[in-house]
Design an enzyme around this catalytic site. Structure first.
Site, PDB file in Angstrom:
ATOM      1  N   THR A  82       0.877  -1.181   0.000  1.00  0.00           N
ATOM      2  CA  THR A  82       0.000   0.000   0.000  1.00  0.00           C
ATOM      3  C   THR A  82       0.912   1.230   0.000  1.00  0.00           C
ATOM      4  OG1 THR A  82      -0.115  -0.238   2.412  1.00  0.00           O
ATOM      5  CG2 THR A  82      -1.993  -1.056   1.159  1.00  0.00           C
ATOM      6  N   THR A 118      -1.230  -2.490   5.624  1.00  0.00           N
ATOM      7  CA  THR A 118      -1.557  -1.272   6.378  1.00  0.00           C
ATOM      8  C   THR A 118      -2.418  -0.378   5.490  1.00  0.00           C
ATOM      9  OG1 THR A 118       0.551  -1.468   7.509  1.00  0.00           O
ATOM     10  CG2 THR A 118      -0.548   0.689   7.612  1.00  0.00           C
ATOM     11  N   ARG A 150       8.933  -6.071  12.435  1.00  0.00           N
ATOM     12  CA  ARG A 150      10.014  -5.200  11.975  1.00  0.00           C
ATOM     13  C   ARG A 150      10.891  -6.003  11.029  1.00  0.00           C
ATOM     14  NH1 ARG A 150      12.799  -5.077  17.383  1.00  0.00           N
ATOM     15  NH2 ARG A 150      11.899  -7.137  17.222  1.00  0.00           N
ATOM     16  N   PHE A 247      13.750   3.311  20.612  1.00  0.00           N
ATOM     17  CA  PHE A 247      13.320   4.292  19.609  1.00  0.00           C
ATOM     18  C   PHE A 247      13.664   5.730  19.999  1.00  0.00           C
ATOM     19  CE2 PHE A 247      11.175   2.736  15.808  1.00  0.00           C
ATOM     20  CZ  PHE A 247      11.416   1.396  16.005  1.00  0.00           C
ATOM     21  N   LEU A 248      14.725   5.862  20.795  1.00  0.00           N
ATOM     22  CA  LEU A 248      15.239   7.204  21.110  1.00  0.00           C
ATOM     23  C   LEU A 248      16.662   7.340  20.576  1.00  0.00           C
ATOM     24  CD1 LEU A 248      14.013   8.057  24.740  1.00  0.00           C
ATOM     25  CD2 LEU A 248      13.220   9.017  22.571  1.00  0.00           C
ATOM     26  N   ASN A 249      16.977   6.645  19.474  1.00  0.00           N
ATOM     27  CA  ASN A 249      18.317   6.785  18.894  1.00  0.00           C
ATOM     28  C   ASN A 249      18.298   7.916  17.879  1.00  0.00           C
ATOM     29  OD1 ASN A 249      19.400   4.660  20.397  1.00  0.00           O
ATOM     30  ND2 ASN A 249      18.587   3.170  18.947  1.00  0.00           N
ATOM     31  N   CYS A 258       7.604   1.787   5.518  1.00  0.00           N
ATOM     32  CA  CYS A 258       6.434   1.869   6.413  1.00  0.00           C
ATOM     33  C   CYS A 258       6.268   3.235   7.082  1.00  0.00           C
ATOM     34  CB  CYS A 258       6.517   0.766   7.466  1.00  0.00           C
ATOM     35  SG  CYS A 258       6.322  -0.874   6.747  1.00  0.00           S
TER      36      CYS A 258
HETATM   37  N1  LIG Z   1       7.528  -4.677   5.336  1.00  0.00           N
HETATM   38  C1  LIG Z   1       7.140  -4.682   6.592  1.00  0.00           C
HETATM   39  O1  LIG Z   1       7.958  -4.795   7.518  1.00  0.00           O
HETATM   40  C2  LIG Z   1       5.695  -4.528   6.959  1.00  0.00           C
HETATM   41  C3  LIG Z   1       5.308  -4.712   8.289  1.00  0.00           C
HETATM   42  C4  LIG Z   1       3.965  -4.514   8.630  1.00  0.00           C
HETATM   43  C5  LIG Z   1       3.046  -4.130   7.656  1.00  0.00           C
HETATM   44  N2  LIG Z   1       3.476  -3.951   6.375  1.00  0.00           N
HETATM   45  C6  LIG Z   1       2.470  -3.596   5.367  1.00  0.00           C
HETATM   46  O2  LIG Z   1       2.271  -4.770   4.577  1.00  0.00           O
HETATM   47  C7  LIG Z   1       2.000  -4.433   3.224  1.00  0.00           C
HETATM   48  C8  LIG Z   1       3.015  -5.113   2.324  1.00  0.00           C
HETATM   49  O3  LIG Z   1       4.285  -4.564   2.595  1.00  0.00           O
HETATM   50  P1  LIG Z   1       5.623  -5.252   2.057  1.00  0.00           P
HETATM   51  O4  LIG Z   1       6.748  -4.509   2.674  1.00  0.00           O
HETATM   52  O5  LIG Z   1       5.561  -6.730   2.219  1.00  0.00           O
HETATM   53  O6  LIG Z   1       5.520  -4.897   0.493  1.00  0.00           O
HETATM   54  P2  LIG Z   1       6.239  -5.630  -0.715  1.00  0.00           P
HETATM   55  O7  LIG Z   1       6.225  -4.682  -1.851  1.00  0.00           O
HETATM   56  O8  LIG Z   1       7.547  -6.210  -0.259  1.00  0.00           O
HETATM   57  O9  LIG Z   1       5.285  -6.881  -1.038  1.00  0.00           O
HETATM   58  C9  LIG Z   1       4.067  -6.782  -1.683  1.00  0.00           C
HETATM   59  C10 LIG Z   1       3.986  -7.940  -2.709  1.00  0.00           C
HETATM   60  O10 LIG Z   1       2.681  -8.016  -3.252  1.00  0.00           O
HETATM   61  C11 LIG Z   1       2.813  -8.410  -4.622  1.00  0.00           C
HETATM   62  N3  LIG Z   1       1.538  -8.097  -5.305  1.00  0.00           N
HETATM   63  C12 LIG Z   1       1.090  -6.882  -5.736  1.00  0.00           C
HETATM   64  N4  LIG Z   1      -0.139  -7.008  -6.265  1.00  0.00           N
HETATM   65  C13 LIG Z   1      -0.489  -8.317  -6.148  1.00  0.00           C
HETATM   66  C14 LIG Z   1      -1.636  -9.050  -6.455  1.00  0.00           C
HETATM   67  N5  LIG Z   1      -2.716  -8.475  -7.014  1.00  0.00           N
HETATM   68  N6  LIG Z   1      -1.673 -10.384  -6.180  1.00  0.00           N
HETATM   69  C15 LIG Z   1      -0.614 -10.996  -5.611  1.00  0.00           C
HETATM   70  N7  LIG Z   1       0.531 -10.342  -5.293  1.00  0.00           N
HETATM   71  C16 LIG Z   1       0.584  -9.012  -5.549  1.00  0.00           C
HETATM   72  C17 LIG Z   1       4.007  -7.631  -5.099  1.00  0.00           C
HETATM   73  O11 LIG Z   1       4.558  -8.195  -6.277  1.00  0.00           O
HETATM   74  C18 LIG Z   1       4.930  -7.742  -3.881  1.00  0.00           C
HETATM   75  O12 LIG Z   1       5.777  -8.880  -3.972  1.00  0.00           O
HETATM   76  C19 LIG Z   1       2.016  -2.905   3.187  1.00  0.00           C
HETATM   77  O13 LIG Z   1       0.707  -2.438   3.394  1.00  0.00           O
HETATM   78  C20 LIG Z   1       2.892  -2.529   4.378  1.00  0.00           C
HETATM   79  O14 LIG Z   1       2.610  -1.239   4.853  1.00  0.00           O
HETATM   80  C21 LIG Z   1       4.757  -4.162   5.991  1.00  0.00           C
HETATM   81  O1  LIG Z   2      15.599   4.900  17.658  1.00  0.00           O
HETATM   82  C1  LIG Z   2      15.439   4.745  16.450  1.00  0.00           C
HETATM   83  C2  LIG Z   2      14.764   3.623  15.907  1.00  0.00           C
HETATM   84  C3  LIG Z   2      14.605   3.533  14.521  1.00  0.00           C
HETATM   85  N1  LIG Z   2      15.101   4.505  13.714  1.00  0.00           N
HETATM   86  C4  LIG Z   2      14.889   4.400  12.238  1.00  0.00           C
HETATM   87  O2  LIG Z   2      13.503   4.216  11.996  1.00  0.00           O
HETATM   88  C5  LIG Z   2      13.306   3.454  10.807  1.00  0.00           C
HETATM   89  C6  LIG Z   2      12.318   2.339  11.059  1.00  0.00           C
HETATM   90  O3  LIG Z   2      12.869   1.375  11.933  1.00  0.00           O
HETATM   91  P1  LIG Z   2      12.026   0.115  12.428  1.00  0.00           P
HETATM   92  O4  LIG Z   2      10.757   0.589  13.002  1.00  0.00           O
HETATM   93  O5  LIG Z   2      12.893  -0.735  13.253  1.00  0.00           O
HETATM   94  O6  LIG Z   2      11.800  -0.622  11.028  1.00  0.00           O
HETATM   95  P2  LIG Z   2      10.568  -1.178  10.219  1.00  0.00           P
HETATM   96  O7  LIG Z   2      10.965  -2.556   9.808  1.00  0.00           O
HETATM   97  O8  LIG Z   2      10.193  -0.173   9.181  1.00  0.00           O
HETATM   98  O9  LIG Z   2       9.342  -1.357  11.255  1.00  0.00           O
HETATM   99  C7  LIG Z   2       8.340  -0.354  11.453  1.00  0.00           C
HETATM  100  O10 LIG Z   2       7.359  -0.394  10.439  1.00  0.00           O
HETATM  101  C8  LIG Z   2       6.721  -1.695  10.293  1.00  0.00           C
HETATM  102  C9  LIG Z   2       5.784  -1.611   9.106  1.00  0.00           C
HETATM  103  O11 LIG Z   2       4.604  -0.933   9.403  1.00  0.00           O
HETATM  104  C10 LIG Z   2       5.999  -2.007  11.592  1.00  0.00           C
HETATM  105  O12 LIG Z   2       5.356  -3.271  11.462  1.00  0.00           O
HETATM  106  C11 LIG Z   2       6.998  -2.024  12.750  1.00  0.00           C
HETATM  107  O13 LIG Z   2       6.321  -2.283  13.969  1.00  0.00           O
HETATM  108  C12 LIG Z   2       7.691  -0.670  12.803  1.00  0.00           C
HETATM  109  O14 LIG Z   2       8.696  -0.684  13.814  1.00  0.00           O
HETATM  110  C13 LIG Z   2      14.698   2.988  10.366  1.00  0.00           C
HETATM  111  O15 LIG Z   2      15.134   3.832   9.314  1.00  0.00           O
HETATM  112  C14 LIG Z   2      15.566   3.186  11.599  1.00  0.00           C
HETATM  113  O16 LIG Z   2      16.901   3.454  11.284  1.00  0.00           O
HETATM  114  C15 LIG Z   2      15.761   5.604  14.235  1.00  0.00           C
HETATM  115  O17 LIG Z   2      16.189   6.504  13.500  1.00  0.00           O
HETATM  116  N2  LIG Z   2      15.914   5.695  15.598  1.00  0.00           N
END
Ligand SMILES: NC(=O)c1ccc[n+]([C@@H]2O[C@H](COP(=O)([O-])OP(=O)(O)OC[C@H]3O[C@@H](n4cnc5c(N)ncnc54)[C@H](O)[C@@H]3O)[C@@H](O)[C@H]2O)c1
Ligand SMILES: O=c1ccn([C@@H]2O[C@H](COP(=O)(O)OP(=O)(O)O[C@H]3O[C@H](CO)[C@@H](O)[C@H](O)[C@H]3O)[C@@H](O)[C@H]2O)c(=O)[nH]1
Length: 466
Positions: A82, A118, A150, A247-249, A258
């Protein structure tokens, strides 16, 4: 599992690990081929083993065939991207809509869609209508089950999460709880809510995390002006249990796929709901965060005598955080790009994110190692706190750089050690305290301006910028 990216592939493999039969549906041909052959198409520690175990057990398979998916299951997770819409703050829901539009016409009987992506609040209710409008014979219910993993810790966060949130009709939420039974049995709290609350929990959590990071980075700006040390300050306030140290770095700020796009989509949706005043503080959170990147470029420039033209800059780190190859909205690459635009020759090295970086920023130079990136450098910028960068022995780099200047973009290096090895060490947010017995550093490079503060100018707390 619709969408097998960072979230979906992890969730699919973890659900198979729990003993469920899982079919991953992925439309990207390269990712699909990789997953089918047991290769994870991105970097996530521990996931390759889990994926192979799932495939070998026969519990996990992958396809791009929606008809097969419709027949395979009655529980359908949505994990597609998304992203932020181009030129707007709002979320682009086209991938979510395409899942519904491709799946629903094949469904008959009772099915449950479980949203993990999301999304803006209100999306689930819209999807309920959209899906049922396309089913001839049967009913589709929708629940939202936001994901908090994460990157870099995705498996632990999935199998041992802090909590599981499910929003929707009680009976449908119970079915979701059954899927997670082993996790819940281990003591993970389950929170059952209505649909909009579940959707909002996710964006509220990410907004809080982003706010916490921007808070400390705003304080970091004051620390610099006042000659204080933001890392010590964070330690001190973090001891208060109501605040907490995580998360205070301070440093280069947040990036990734995200936090940046989620706070913007949240502001956009609040505006559509007539509640835009409620989230004006998130604008400030965003702008404090973006200011870190320009401040970092300025710090590098100052460290090179105020002119980047012709300077060689080594940028260590390209991923938005360590233990990931994700370069979406990476602060490291953003700064590298800005330095290049200002006339510097920039060489980037990252242990995992080189291929993704090359695709996104093909005009930057890339090295195969820390040593290669730093050869002839006028300044070395550590932009992502990979442990291999934190552990660098400055004596190994001293003979190969042109000038011994290191800039700690994540306040992760042992500044004393670099200083003792004769380097000028600088960081946004005040230079960490050094001990009084740290040896004096040699003369600074000629291009450092008189008012630039060096570690040996003071004993104790030292600012980095005049
Ligand atoms: N990456 C994370 O750490 C994380 C954590 C929590 C929530 N989210 C949320 O989860 C969602 C996915 O994030 P992501 O980081 O995995 O994205 P991503 O881009 O890595 O993965 C999405 C996948 O969906 C595939 N796709 C797109 N349209 C499709 C369809 N119609 N049918 C089947 N597959 C399709 C894409 O090719 C891609 O591989 C977002 O909404 C993001 O905000 C991500
Ligand atoms: O004290 C801190 C902690 C993190 N970061 C930065 O913040 C960003 C995000 O870090 P982190 O939250 O660990 O990574 P994500 O994997 O993007 O995870 C966030 O985003 C995900 C997607 O929504 C959620 O699921 C998680 O809970 C949420 O932590 C990175 O660039 C970090 O370098 C800082 O600058 N200072």
């Amino acid at each position: 599992m619709f969408g097998c990216g960072y979230l979906g592939a992890t969730h699919a493999a973890c659900m198979a690990e729990l003993g469920h039969h899982v079919l991953g549906v992925e439309t990207d041909a390269h990712k699909l081929a990789a997953l089918r052959s047991g290769q994870v198409p991105f970097h996530e520690p521990g996931l390759p083993d889990l994926l192979r175990r799932g495939l070998d057990s026969g519990l996990l398979r992958f396809t791009d065939d929606y008809c097969e998916a419709a027949q395979f299951a009655d529980l359908h997770f949505i994990a597609v991207g998304t992203p932020q819409k181009k030129g707007e703050y709002a979320a682009d829901l086209s991938h979510v809509h395409s899942v519904i539009d491709r799946l629903a016409p094949h469904l008959s009987g009772r099915h449950l869609l479980i949203g993990k992506s999301t999304v803006p609040v209100g999306t689930a209710a819209d999807l309920l209508v959209r899906a049922n409008a396309q089913v001839d014979d049967g009913h589709i219910d929708v629940v939202w089950n936001p994901e908090f993993l994460r990157e870099g810790h995705a498996i632990d966060d999935t199998l041992s999460p802090d909590r599981i949130v499910v929003g929707g009709a009680a009976q449908s939420c119970e079915r979701v709880a059954e899927i997670y039974a082993p996790i819940l049995a281990a003591g993970t709290p389950l929170l059952v809510t209505d649909l909009p609350t579940a959707e909002l929990v996710k964006v509220a959590a990410n907004s809080f995390l982003a706010t916490k990071i921007s808070f400390i980075n705003a304080i970091s700006e004051v620390c610099e002006a006042a000659g204080a040390d933001v890392s010590l300050l964070a330690d001190a306030i973090g001891h208060d249990g109501r605040i907490g140290r995580r998360f205070l770095n301070a440093g280069l700020g947040f990036g990734g796929g995200c936090l940046p796009k989620d706070i913007r989509a949240f502001m956009a949706r609040a505006g559509e709901l007539g509640a835009d005043q409620a989230l004006t503080f998130l604008r400030e959170v965003d702008s404090i965060n973006m200011r870190r990147r320009t401040a970092m470029v300025e710090l590098v420039s100052t460290s090179c005598g105020g002119d980047l033209l012709g300077a060689n800059i080594a940028v260590l780190g390209a991923a938005f955080k360590p233990d990931s190859d994700d370069v979406r909205d990476s602060p490291a690459l953003n700064v590298a790009g800005q330095l290049q635009l200002r006339g510097a020759a920039v060489t980037v090295y990252d242990p995992c994110a080189m291929a993704n970086s090359r695709r996104l920023f093909p005009t930057l130079s890339y090295a195969q190692s820390v040593q290669e990136a730093c050869a002839g450098a006028d300044a070395v910028l550590v932009a992502t706190e990979w442990s291999q960068f934190v552990e660098i022995d400055p004596d190994d780099l001293s003979p190969i750089v042109r000038r011994r200047v290191v800039i700690d973009g994540r306040r992760c290096l042992p500044g004393d050690r670099w200083h003792a090895a004769g380097w000028v060490y600088r960081a946004l947010g005040g230079t960490p305290v050094r001990h009084a017995n740290t040896p004096k550093s040699p003369e600074p490079p000629h291009f450092l301006r008189d008012h630039d503060v060096r570690l040996d100018d003071h004993v104790g707390v030292v600012p980095t910028l005049a």
